[in-house]
Design an enzyme around this catalytic site. Structure first.
Site, short mmCIF file in Angstrom:
data_model
loop_
_atom_site.label_atom_id
_atom_site.label_comp_id
_atom_site.label_asym_id
_atom_site.label_seq_id
_atom_site.Cartn_x
_atom_site.Cartn_y
_atom_site.Cartn_z
N ASP A 137 0.83 -1.21 0.00
CA ASP A 137 0.00 0.00 0.00
C ASP A 137 0.86 1.26 0.00
OD1 ASP A 137 -2.53 1.21 -0.09
OD2 ASP A 137 -3.31 -0.02 1.54
N GLU A 179 -0.85 1.58 -5.44
CA GLU A 179 -0.45 2.98 -5.53
C GLU A 179 -1.61 3.84 -6.04
OE1 GLU A 179 1.56 6.01 -8.43
OE2 GLU A 179 0.08 4.41 -8.69
N TRP A 180 -2.75 3.17 -6.33
CA TRP A 180 -4.02 3.80 -6.72
C TRP A 180 -3.96 4.54 -8.06
CZ3 TRP A 180 -2.66 6.15 -1.60
CH2 TRP A 180 -2.87 5.26 -0.55
N GLY A 181 -2.96 4.23 -8.88
CA GLY A 181 -2.87 4.88 -10.18
C GLY A 181 -2.41 6.31 -10.14
N ASP A 201 -9.78 2.85 -4.06
CA ASP A 201 -10.45 1.67 -3.53
C ASP A 201 -11.84 1.50 -4.13
OD1 ASP A 201 -8.24 1.22 -2.00
OD2 ASP A 201 -9.18 1.71 -0.08
#
Length: 425
Positions: A137, A179-181, A201
């Protein structure tokens, strides 16, 4: 709604990291969507037992990620009173391996210890506990003047530690970036990992599903063997439950699973399986779609050939691309997605797909009804319910009938008779 440029420099994309792990998408379970931080060892073993009893382990779901909140400094003695080694050994009795979660910063997103500064030490601990996969994360990251790196360099720290540990032990961890883009991990992620999140998420609502599909419609090219876009943990089964409780309909859940499977995302279950409905198990256990996801010979995702509601290559998070196709070891794959709120007639020409041979007819297999549905010549029309999906597998059935007549070309313009007379234009 906004327009996106679709210029991709394929020649500049680095080769995927191939260290012997993660050739195919991961299949398993993650605790986060079902329980957030509210779980313990008994809860997790109940999920593992359910996975085995419901046939999901046999279907390929053979790993379980302990997401955030499972560690203190070492294991949590309250949540896992018998210790992590005994816990993971119990999982392995069901044919399920253990996977770790940690963070690229000082703390995890829930405030538990992160791995920054002691990456190799943590790998040693996880290996000792029986883990072989890492979801990593991106919370509580150090200041720029400390790391002197951007996202790529920050995530490379753990990749380097994995390589160092493998050199010492011969054991490689599969590595998945969360890394959520933020900084285009689809460009650089495959140099250091086997998967990368492209989004924030997920949530158990149709609007979240369509938003992720919309993003993936512009990023499909990044997925292949040993490196892929990760569309996040699945929400199938979380209608009326989960964290937060969701409201996906049966048709929406089918569309969700179809897209994740055919775009070659990881297939990670995120619902409480101890009370799973028959519909949930039917969806998660769809062996036809899993077979495409786990194709040993074709690693690429399907891609859109027509957007439908929107002009091609125009982003719309509520109404993403509707017409998709790609290749597989088992035939040409089509995914037709009705993003509208009512039943629709969905029409397409077969030759809109690059994988179809013009002038041929095709046998049609439905990967949801698991039935052979006749032969298609040149085009198809499907009736799909609101937010519903068709997942089809087409195989060459020989030349089209000689009396098929016009149009003579799938591409109308420049179609010509032998004497040079246009049949089009």
């Amino acid at each position: 709604m906004y327009s996106l440029s679709f210029i991709v420099a394929f020649t500049g994309v680095a080769a995927a990291l191939n260290n012997g792990v993660g050739k195919l998408p991961k299949m398993g379970y993650d605790t986060f969507n079902a329980f957030a931080c509210n779980y313990n060892g008994s809860d997790v073993l109940a999920q593992v037992e359910a996975m085995e009893n419901l046939g999901l382990v046999e279907a390929g779901y053979n790993s379980l990620i302990l997401d955030d909140c499972y560690t203190l400094y070492g294991h949590d003695p309250i949540k896992f009173p018998n210790g992590m080694k005994n816990f993971t050994a119990s999982m392995q009795e069901y044919g399920v391996s253990a996977s770790a979660y940690s963070d690229n910063g000082y703390e995890t997103c829930a405030g538990y210890p992160g791995a920054y500064g002691h990456e190799l030490q943590d790998l040693m601990t996880w290996d000792d506990w029986g883990f072989n996969y890492l979801k990593y994360d991106n919370c509580y990251i150090p200041f720029d003047n400390i790391t002197q790196q951007n996202m790529f360099g920050r995530y490379q720290r753990m990749s380097d530690a994995i390589a160092e540990y493998a050199a010492m032990t011969g054991k490689f961890f599969e590595y998945s970036l969360c890394e959520w883009g933020w900084q285009q991990p689809w460009v650089w992620g495959k140099q250091i990992s086997q998967g990368w999140r492209i989004d924030g998420d997920i949530k158990p609502f149709w609007s979240a599903i369509t938003s992720i599909i919309d993003q993936a419609s512009f990023l499909w090219w990044a997925t292949d063997f040993y490196g892929r876009n990760d569309m996040d943990i699945m929400e199938v089964g979380n209608t009326g439950q989960g964290s937060p409780p969701g409201n996906l309909t049966y048709e929406e859940a089918k569309s969700h699973f179809t897209a994740w499977a055919l775009l070659k995302s990881h297939l990670i279950i995120g619902t409480d399986l101890t009370n799973a409905t028959n519909e949930t198990i039917e969806i998660l256990g769809n062996k036809d779609l899993i077979r495409i996801n786990q194709d040993p010979n074709v690693g690429q995702s399907i891609n859109p050939f027509r957007w439908g509601i929107n002009p091609d290559y125009v982003s719309n998070s509520s109404y993403p691309a509707q017409y998709w196709s790609g290749n597989s070891s088992y035939g040409v794959v089509f995914m037709i997605l009705n993003t509208q709120d009512s039943t629709q007639q969905m029409f397409f020409n077969l030759t809109e797909s690059w994988a179809i041979r013009a002038g041929q007819q095709y046998s049609v297999y439905d990967m949801w009804s698991h039935s052979h549905n006749g032969t298609a010549v040149r085009n198809m029309t499907l009736t799909l319910p609101a937010h519903g999906v068709a997942a089809l597998l087409l195989n060459d059935a020989g030349p089209e009938p000689v009396d098929a007549g016009p149009p003579y070309c799938g591409f109308f313009y420049q179609c010509s008779f032998p004497n040079g007379t246009y049949a089009s234009n």
